[in-house]
Scaffold this active site. Sequence first.
Site, mmCIF file in Angstrom:
data_model
loop_
_atom_site.group_PDB
_atom_site.id
_atom_site.type_symbol
_atom_site.label_atom_id
_atom_site.label_comp_id
_atom_site.label_asym_id
_atom_site.label_seq_id
_atom_site.Cartn_x
_atom_site.Cartn_y
_atom_site.Cartn_z
ATOM 1 C CE LYS A 185 39.339 46.153 -4.507
ATOM 2 N NZ LYS A 185 38.857 46.237 -3.122
ATOM 3 C CD GLU A 260 55.403 41.383 -3.131
ATOM 4 O OE1 GLU A 260 55.648 40.288 -2.569
ATOM 5 O OE2 GLU A 260 56.281 42.069 -3.683
ATOM 6 C CB CYS A 294 52.315 38.236 3.736
ATOM 7 S SG CYS A 294 53.294 39.732 3.712
ATOM 8 C CD GLU A 395 48.776 33.617 4.260
ATOM 9 O OE1 GLU A 395 47.925 33.629 3.356
ATOM 10 O OE2 GLU A 395 49.674 34.468 4.350
#
Length: 493
Positions: A185, A260, A294, A395
């Site tokens: 997906k 992750e 990331c 982040e």
Amino acid sequence: MAIDQTASAGVSALKMVIGGATVDAVDGQTFEIVNPATGGVIASAPLGGKADVDRAVEAAQRAFDDPKGWATWAAGKRGRTLAKFAALIKDRSEELAWLETRNTGKPISSSRGEVIGASLVFDYYAGAANKVFGQTIPVSKPGLDLTLREPIGVVGLIVPWNFPLLMASWKLGPALAAGNTCILKPASLSPMTALRIGELALEAGIPAGVLNVVTGPGGSAGAAIAGHTGIGKVAFTGETTTGQEIMRLASNNVKKVSLELGGKSPNVVYADADIERFAAESPYSVFDNCGQDCCARSRIFVERSVHEQVVELFAAATRKVKVGDPTDEATEVGTLVSFKQRDRVRDYIEIGLAEGANLVVGGVEPDDEALKGGAYLMPAVFDGATNDMRIAKEEIFGPVVTIIPFDTEAEAIRLANATPYGLSGSVWSRDIGKALRTAKGIQAGVLSINSNSSVHTEAPFGGYKMSGIGRELGMSAIELYTEVKNIFIDLRS
Ligand code: NAD
């Protein structure tokens, strides 16, 4: 909404790939895909939901159970088929790269790199397929004890929008090599290359139902995958909060889970480092992919004696980063993935200013009139920041870096670790002992010394702390997609 004029063939109506067929959503609903460089619609995709996931799980289970199917093939045959898939992706790299660029605002040169990278990942796992070994174990009873590594069955692979094709390959490669059947997906912002490789897999000879691609919102299609009792494992890349939700959903049938997640990676610079090289190369470690990475080294910790020099050189190098139209071959940084993401990052610029940090460069839209219609933002460097400011803690997932001075090795390590994340990071020093002590001290899964390069197809990748569970890439990833079966054989006569 306007139709995107860079689309040569107009707006295409994309289809999901389920059980070897290209299909619409069960209820026929669709959603629009927007080019963030123009704001125009370039395609529509099926708005899949639970019923579509059910359909994909059935197809994947049928393919897994086929007595002559993928899971039963000799491992070498699966590997050779994956090698064909890798070659096909390489052959179609221009088509795939342009899809990615128009869908995500990534510079065309970066998209090309990503497509070739994905092809190399499939190549690696093509070779890995017949190197999935068990063990023989000297147990205390007389006999022979051995282990087999077997595929899990149907696995769900949920990927983000920042490196759509690459993140898909990191999961599909080992999952397919080990004999699983997959439901991929993609993120709703970036489904185009995933849908295309679903078709290419069939062309490469991967049997129907082995690689299914379902598009749709995370909250419905994604959640249906994470919670489906017919799926034995879910692998996810995305935000930490989504990862937490996926763990909750996956608990119903105790799915295997690999995650992750987010990062806030440090770049530690000692005074004895090659400062010129650090400053020239490191803007790309945080501004590449418009900071939507990331592993982005979004916190620079610099030894106080070279603080001013580093700020000056880093800001000068940042000014040279070529921000522009993603379709221009010379562009190094394109747009953010969406206008919403650009606004979110702009909010962080305001937050940093309100917190009292000093914006040295960037953080504004480019001057160029030709870029006004796109989701652009110039790479931003904050000095005068502290590690407890929101811009240094959260982040941002955009082109923003904070520079913070330190006095001692111990302080550098303490500051680097003062985050719930633990994905990546770099250390710069000519004193290899100090560099290694620092790298050992940083609680993160993927580090580099005197380099920003910490992602390698052949080596494990993943996070400590709230950056994830499990290690992708290399042979470590095979462990994520296999069950270990132990068999004891009594050898008494
Ligand atoms: P996201 O979490 O919003 O979405 C990722 C995927 O999860 C998408 O396909 C989305 O549709 C799906 N999803 C959303 N809600 C869901 C739910 N409730 N159940 C199931 N699926 C759901 O992340 P994003 O915004 O696409 O990507 C950015 C994030 O990804 C950043 O935090 C970044 O650090 C992280 N990331 C991590 C790595 C890594 O390897 N650690 C790599 C790339 C990106």
